[in-house]
Design a protein around this motif. Structure first.
Motif, PDB file in Angstrom:
ATOM      1  N   PHE A 191      21.961 -48.221  42.340  1.00  0.00           N
ATOM      2  CA  PHE A 191      23.199 -47.528  42.709  1.00  0.00           C
ATOM      3  C   PHE A 191      23.071 -46.797  44.040  1.00  0.00           C
ATOM      4  CE2 PHE A 191      25.108 -46.951  38.165  1.00  0.00           C
ATOM      5  CZ  PHE A 191      25.231 -48.337  38.082  1.00  0.00           C
ATOM      6  N   SER A 192      21.841 -46.562  44.494  1.00  0.00           N
ATOM      7  CA  SER A 192      21.646 -45.847  45.756  1.00  0.00           C
ATOM      8  C   SER A 192      21.725 -46.767  46.970  1.00  0.00           C
ATOM      9  CB  SER A 192      20.284 -45.136  45.751  1.00  0.00           C
ATOM     10  OG  SER A 192      19.227 -46.074  45.670  1.00  0.00           O
ATOM     11  N   LEU A 193      21.880 -48.071  46.750  1.00  0.00           N
ATOM     12  CA  LEU A 193      21.994 -49.002  47.871  1.00  0.00           C
ATOM     13  C   LEU A 193      23.334 -48.837  48.573  1.00  0.00           C
ATOM     14  CD1 LEU A 193      20.613 -52.401  46.497  1.00  0.00           C
ATOM     15  CD2 LEU A 193      19.554 -50.943  48.207  1.00  0.00           C
ATOM     16  N   PRO A 194      23.415 -49.219  49.855  1.00  0.00           N
ATOM     17  CA  PRO A 194      24.717 -49.234  50.533  1.00  0.00           C
ATOM     18  C   PRO A 194      25.694 -50.154  49.800  1.00  0.00           C
ATOM     19  CG  PRO A 194      22.930 -49.492  52.119  1.00  0.00           C
ATOM     20  CD  PRO A 194      22.307 -49.571  50.767  1.00  0.00           C
ATOM     21  N   ALA A 195      26.978 -49.859  49.906  1.00  0.00           N
ATOM     22  CA  ALA A 195      27.995 -50.562  49.116  1.00  0.00           C
ATOM     23  C   ALA A 195      27.978 -52.070  49.364  1.00  0.00           C
ATOM     24  CB  ALA A 195      29.371 -49.986  49.430  1.00  0.00           C
ATOM     25  N   SER A 196      27.804 -52.489  50.609  1.00  0.00           N
ATOM     26  CA  SER A 196      27.851 -53.929  50.917  1.00  0.00           C
ATOM     27  C   SER A 196      26.707 -54.671  50.233  1.00  0.00           C
ATOM     28  CB  SER A 196      27.783 -54.142  52.432  1.00  0.00           C
ATOM     29  OG  SER A 196      26.608 -53.555  52.979  1.00  0.00           O
ATOM     30  N   ARG A 197      25.499 -54.127  50.306  1.00  0.00           N
ATOM     31  CA  ARG A 197      24.356 -54.772  49.657  1.00  0.00           C
ATOM     32  C   ARG A 197      24.465 -54.678  48.144  1.00  0.00           C
ATOM     33  NH1 ARG A 197      19.740 -51.625  52.483  1.00  0.00           N
ATOM     34  NH2 ARG A 197      18.438 -52.635  50.907  1.00  0.00           N
ATOM     35  N   ARG A 198      25.048 -53.582  47.654  1.00  0.00           N
ATOM     36  CA  ARG A 198      25.206 -53.431  46.215  1.00  0.00           C
ATOM     37  C   ARG A 198      26.166 -54.483  45.665  1.00  0.00           C
ATOM     38  NH1 ARG A 198      26.187 -48.288  46.274  1.00  0.00           N
ATOM     39  NH2 ARG A 198      28.427 -48.347  45.838  1.00  0.00           N
ATOM     40  N   ARG A 199      27.225 -54.812  46.397  1.00  0.00           N
ATOM     41  CA  ARG A 199      28.165 -55.847  45.935  1.00  0.00           C
ATOM     42  C   ARG A 199      27.481 -57.205  45.874  1.00  0.00           C
ATOM     43  NH1 ARG A 199      32.037 -52.728  48.933  1.00  0.00           N
ATOM     44  NH2 ARG A 199      31.544 -53.882  50.844  1.00  0.00           N
ATOM     45  N   ILE A 200      26.657 -57.513  46.874  1.00  0.00           N
ATOM     46  CA  ILE A 200      25.923 -58.783  46.853  1.00  0.00           C
ATOM     47  C   ILE A 200      24.968 -58.822  45.661  1.00  0.00           C
ATOM     48  CG2 ILE A 200      24.289 -60.233  48.109  1.00  0.00           C
ATOM     49  CD1 ILE A 200      25.461 -59.125  50.708  1.00  0.00           C
ATOM     50  N   ARG A 241       9.797 -35.555  49.378  1.00  0.00           N
ATOM     51  CA  ARG A 241      11.106 -36.208  49.208  1.00  0.00           C
ATOM     52  C   ARG A 241      11.068 -37.644  49.705  1.00  0.00           C
ATOM     53  NH1 ARG A 241      13.089 -31.389  51.413  1.00  0.00           N
ATOM     54  NH2 ARG A 241      13.525 -32.495  53.364  1.00  0.00           N
ATOM     55  N   THR A 242      10.414 -37.855  50.852  1.00  0.00           N
ATOM     56  CA  THR A 242      10.357 -39.204  51.415  1.00  0.00           C
ATOM     57  C   THR A 242       9.511 -40.120  50.537  1.00  0.00           C
ATOM     58  OG1 THR A 242      10.489 -38.201  53.618  1.00  0.00           O
ATOM     59  CG2 THR A 242       9.894 -40.531  53.513  1.00  0.00           C
ATOM     60  N   LEU A 243       8.381 -39.594  50.021  1.00  0.00           N
ATOM     61  CA  LEU A 243       7.560 -40.387  49.110  1.00  0.00           C
ATOM     62  C   LEU A 243       8.334 -40.772  47.861  1.00  0.00           C
ATOM     63  CD1 LEU A 243       4.035 -38.684  49.254  1.00  0.00           C
ATOM     64  CD2 LEU A 243       4.591 -41.047  49.867  1.00  0.00           C
ATOM     65  N   GLU A 244       9.099 -39.837  47.330  1.00  0.00           N
ATOM     66  CA  GLU A 244       9.877 -40.136  46.124  1.00  0.00           C
ATOM     67  C   GLU A 244      10.898 -41.231  46.387  1.00  0.00           C
ATOM     68  OE1 GLU A 244      11.469 -36.380  45.026  1.00  0.00           O
ATOM     69  OE2 GLU A 244       9.648 -35.727  43.953  1.00  0.00           O
ATOM     70  N   ARG A 245      11.455 -41.223  47.592  1.00  0.00           N
ATOM     71  CA  ARG A 245      12.401 -42.287  47.940  1.00  0.00           C
ATOM     72  C   ARG A 245      11.698 -43.648  47.989  1.00  0.00           C
ATOM     73  NH1 ARG A 245      15.347 -43.221  53.748  1.00  0.00           N
ATOM     74  NH2 ARG A 245      16.591 -45.046  53.140  1.00  0.00           N
ATOM     75  N   LEU A 246      10.489 -43.665  48.564  1.00  0.00           N
ATOM     76  CA  LEU A 246       9.737 -44.916  48.627  1.00  0.00           C
ATOM     77  C   LEU A 246       9.330 -45.381  47.235  1.00  0.00           C
ATOM     78  CD1 LEU A 246       7.480 -44.237  51.751  1.00  0.00           C
ATOM     79  CD2 LEU A 246       9.518 -45.665  51.614  1.00  0.00           C
ATOM     80  N   VAL A 247       8.967 -44.431  46.363  1.00  0.00           N
ATOM     81  CA  VAL A 247       8.627 -44.776  44.989  1.00  0.00           C
ATOM     82  C   VAL A 247       9.825 -45.391  44.279  1.00  0.00           C
ATOM     83  CG1 VAL A 247       8.037 -43.806  42.719  1.00  0.00           C
ATOM     84  CG2 VAL A 247       6.771 -43.097  44.751  1.00  0.00           C
ATOM     85  N   SER A 248      11.028 -44.847  44.525  1.00  0.00           N
ATOM     86  CA  SER A 248      12.234 -45.339  43.853  1.00  0.00           C
ATOM     87  C   SER A 248      12.524 -46.788  44.202  1.00  0.00           C
ATOM     88  CB  SER A 248      13.434 -44.466  44.221  1.00  0.00           C
ATOM     89  OG  SER A 248      13.830 -44.676  45.566  1.00  0.00           O
ATOM     90  N   PHE A 249      12.068 -47.225  45.383  1.00  0.00           N
ATOM     91  CA  PHE A 249      12.251 -48.614  45.777  1.00  0.00           C
ATOM     92  C   PHE A 249      10.973 -49.436  45.601  1.00  0.00           C
ATOM     93  CE2 PHE A 249      15.857 -46.737  47.952  1.00  0.00           C
ATOM     94  CZ  PHE A 249      16.845 -47.658  47.688  1.00  0.00           C
ATOM     95  N   SER A 250      10.006 -48.884  44.841  1.00  0.00           N
ATOM     96  CA  SER A 250       8.763 -49.596  44.504  1.00  0.00           C
ATOM     97  C   SER A 250       7.948 -49.980  45.735  1.00  0.00           C
ATOM     98  CB  SER A 250       9.069 -50.871  43.689  1.00  0.00           C
ATOM     99  OG  SER A 250       9.759 -50.550  42.516  1.00  0.00           O
ATOM    100  N   LEU A 251       8.015 -49.154  46.777  1.00  0.00           N
ATOM    101  CA  LEU A 251       7.261 -49.447  47.986  1.00  0.00           C
ATOM    102  C   LEU A 251       5.918 -48.741  48.020  1.00  0.00           C
ATOM    103  CD1 LEU A 251      10.096 -49.427  50.649  1.00  0.00           C
ATOM    104  CD2 LEU A 251       8.873 -51.391  49.733  1.00  0.00           C
ATOM    105  N   VAL A 252       5.731 -47.712  47.202  1.00  0.00           N
ATOM    106  CA  VAL A 252       4.422 -47.111  47.004  1.00  0.00           C
ATOM    107  C   VAL A 252       4.200 -46.977  45.516  1.00  0.00           C
ATOM    108  CG1 VAL A 252       4.418 -45.843  49.192  1.00  0.00           C
ATOM    109  CG2 VAL A 252       5.311 -44.753  47.157  1.00  0.00           C
ATOM    110  N   GLU A 253       2.932 -46.843  45.141  1.00  0.00           N
ATOM    111  CA  GLU A 253       2.580 -46.871  43.729  1.00  0.00           C
ATOM    112  C   GLU A 253       3.131 -45.671  42.979  1.00  0.00           C
ATOM    113  OE1 GLU A 253       1.268 -49.070  42.034  1.00  0.00           O
ATOM    114  OE2 GLU A 253       0.272 -50.449  43.385  1.00  0.00           O
ATOM    115  N   LEU A 312      19.487 -52.163  35.234  1.00  0.00           N
ATOM    116  CA  LEU A 312      20.946 -52.223  35.115  1.00  0.00           C
ATOM    117  C   LEU A 312      21.354 -52.660  33.711  1.00  0.00           C
ATOM    118  CD1 LEU A 312      23.670 -51.922  36.456  1.00  0.00           C
ATOM    119  CD2 LEU A 312      23.465 -54.272  37.314  1.00  0.00           C
ATOM    120  N   SER A 313      20.621 -53.611  33.132  1.00  0.00           N
ATOM    121  CA  SER A 313      20.937 -54.077  31.776  1.00  0.00           C
ATOM    122  C   SER A 313      20.726 -52.955  30.763  1.00  0.00           C
ATOM    123  CB  SER A 313      20.056 -55.284  31.419  1.00  0.00           C
ATOM    124  OG  SER A 313      20.294 -56.369  32.290  1.00  0.00           O
ATOM    125  N   GLN A 314      19.621 -52.224  30.904  1.00  0.00           N
ATOM    126  CA  GLN A 314      19.365 -51.121  29.974  1.00  0.00           C
ATOM    127  C   GLN A 314      20.416 -50.032  30.123  1.00  0.00           C
ATOM    128  OE1 GLN A 314      15.314 -50.025  30.904  1.00  0.00           O
ATOM    129  NE2 GLN A 314      14.447 -51.559  29.529  1.00  0.00           N
TER     130      GLN A 314
END
Length: 393
Positions: free
Chosen positions: A293-302, A41-53, A274-276
């Protein structure tokens, strides 16, 4: 910033594990009682943010997005100066890059050069298009001096990034020459900076801009003292360099500063997703929600503010190319070709070299734009055809 399991896992990955089995062994060695599904689960989270291959971490921690994107944007690189050759420069220059100096120095120098442009330089060189026209009308000797000074300033810009790495106690790669979308330029390999905390990555990101501002200040002082026109032109060119690097919608220094500030490793990929997603929603097709969409609301607004700015900038850029660059291309190319032909007929070698350089500078951006937008249109068309045929994302 990464927290909890993700932060622990990324710390372990920096230690060298390159497969899931090695990662499991590292977790046991550190007396962590993690079940396999927790690791997954943790690896999948890192993959979703492009932090691991990928989920099997075949390559361990992903290289910096700067390095990966650089491979796509820079078509050719040739290293010139290795880190060992630069140490005598980067070590003393690194003292200029303390957070306190940069925090106050960058805004102060930006304000200084805004005033200098309004009061001193604009009356002399006019707009950016007038600056380009002035450069093209210089005598060959002044043109060569300006070109040399420009690339010396670009080298100083790259030294800013390298010195920032030294300041943050991380390694940097060589400084070299490159073709950046077929435009000649310089680069610094700062791959290892991705392993730094976000605040230190910001120092590396902003180091080049800070040094370009210093170079512009030296050129401005040279003009005010000597009234030598090349100094005024150099100062203007350095200011344009800073302005371009601050544009956050190109993969330049300003882009990486916002990326590291928000903690989004690949904002261009986020823009694409997001465009797609928006296109699919308009077409009433099933669309997976973007990872943003998984980002915290404040960072997502920025990020949303950044995204709409990116869309507006892209549309404006395309419009400018259509109404300004394309007509200018024909005019400048015609003049350069005529001048080159006349120089050869009259055996003026220096003039021929100048007109040849002009011709290359005129056509290279057109080639780069054609390659970039041709690839973007082709990929978008293939994606849309695939979606319409499949009926879903």
């Amino acid at each position: 910033e990464l927290r909890g399991d993700a932060k622990i896992l990324i710390t372990l990955l920096k230690g060298g594990p390159s497969t899931t089995a090695e990662l499991q062994a590292s977790i046991e060695k550190n007396n962590l009682d993690w079940a396999p599904d927790r690791i997954t689960r943790t690896l999948e989270r890192l993959v979703s943010f492009s932090l691991v291959e990928n989920a099997d971490i075949q390559a361990g921690v992903q290289e910096t997005p700067k390095r990966k994107r650089r491979d796509k944007q820079i078509m050719l690189t040739y290293p010139l100066l290795k880190p060992g050759h630069l140490r005598w420069l980067t070590q003393p220059l690194s003292h200029l890059l303390s957070p306190g100096i940069m925090l106050y120095g960058i805004p102060a120098l930006l304000l200084l050069h805004l005033l200098a442009w309004i009061k001193v330089l604009h009356p002399l060189v006019g707009s950016a298009s007038a600056l380009a026209a002035t450069v093209h009308t210089l005598r060959p000797s002044l043109f060569m001096a300006l070109a040399f000074g420009n690339y010396l300033g670009l080298l100083f810009h790259e030294l800013g990034h390298a010195s920032a790495c030294v300041r943050c106690n991380t390694k940097h790669g060589p400084i070299g020459v490159c073709l950046y979308w077929v435009l000649p330029g310089l680069y610094t390999d700062v791959t290892q900076a991705w392993r730094l905390p976000a605040k230190q990555r910001l120092i590396v990101d902003a180091g080049g801009i800070f040094f370009s501002l210093i170079a512009a200040t030296v050129a401005l002082a040279g003009f005010l003292i000597s009234r030598y026109p090349v100094c005024a032109l150099l100062c203007s060119i350095f200011q344009v360099t800073v302005l371009i690097n601050l544009i956050p919608f190109l993969r330049m220094d300003g882009y990486w500063m916002i990326s590291d500030g928000l903690g989004i490793p690949n904002m261009m990929q986020a823009n694409k997703e997001l465009s797609q997603w928006a296109v699919l929603r308009v077409l009433r097709l099933t669309a997976a929600p973007p990872r943003i969409f998984s980002l915290p609301a404040s960072r997502r607004r920025i990020y949303y503010a950044y995204y709409f700015g990116f869309v507006a900038f892209t549309l404006y850029f395309l419009w400018t190319i259509t109404v300004w660059y394309v007509p200018q291309l024909g005019h400048l190319a015609g003049g350069a070709i005529t001048g080159l032909y006349s120089s050869f007929r009259n055996h003026l070698i220096t003039d021929a070299a100048k007109n040849g350089a002009k011709l290359v500078v005129v056509f290279l951006p057109a080639l780069g734009l054609a390659l970039y937008y041709g690839r973007a249109i082709r990929r978008s068309f293939v994606w849309l055809v695939g979606v319409l045929n499949g009926g879903r994302a």
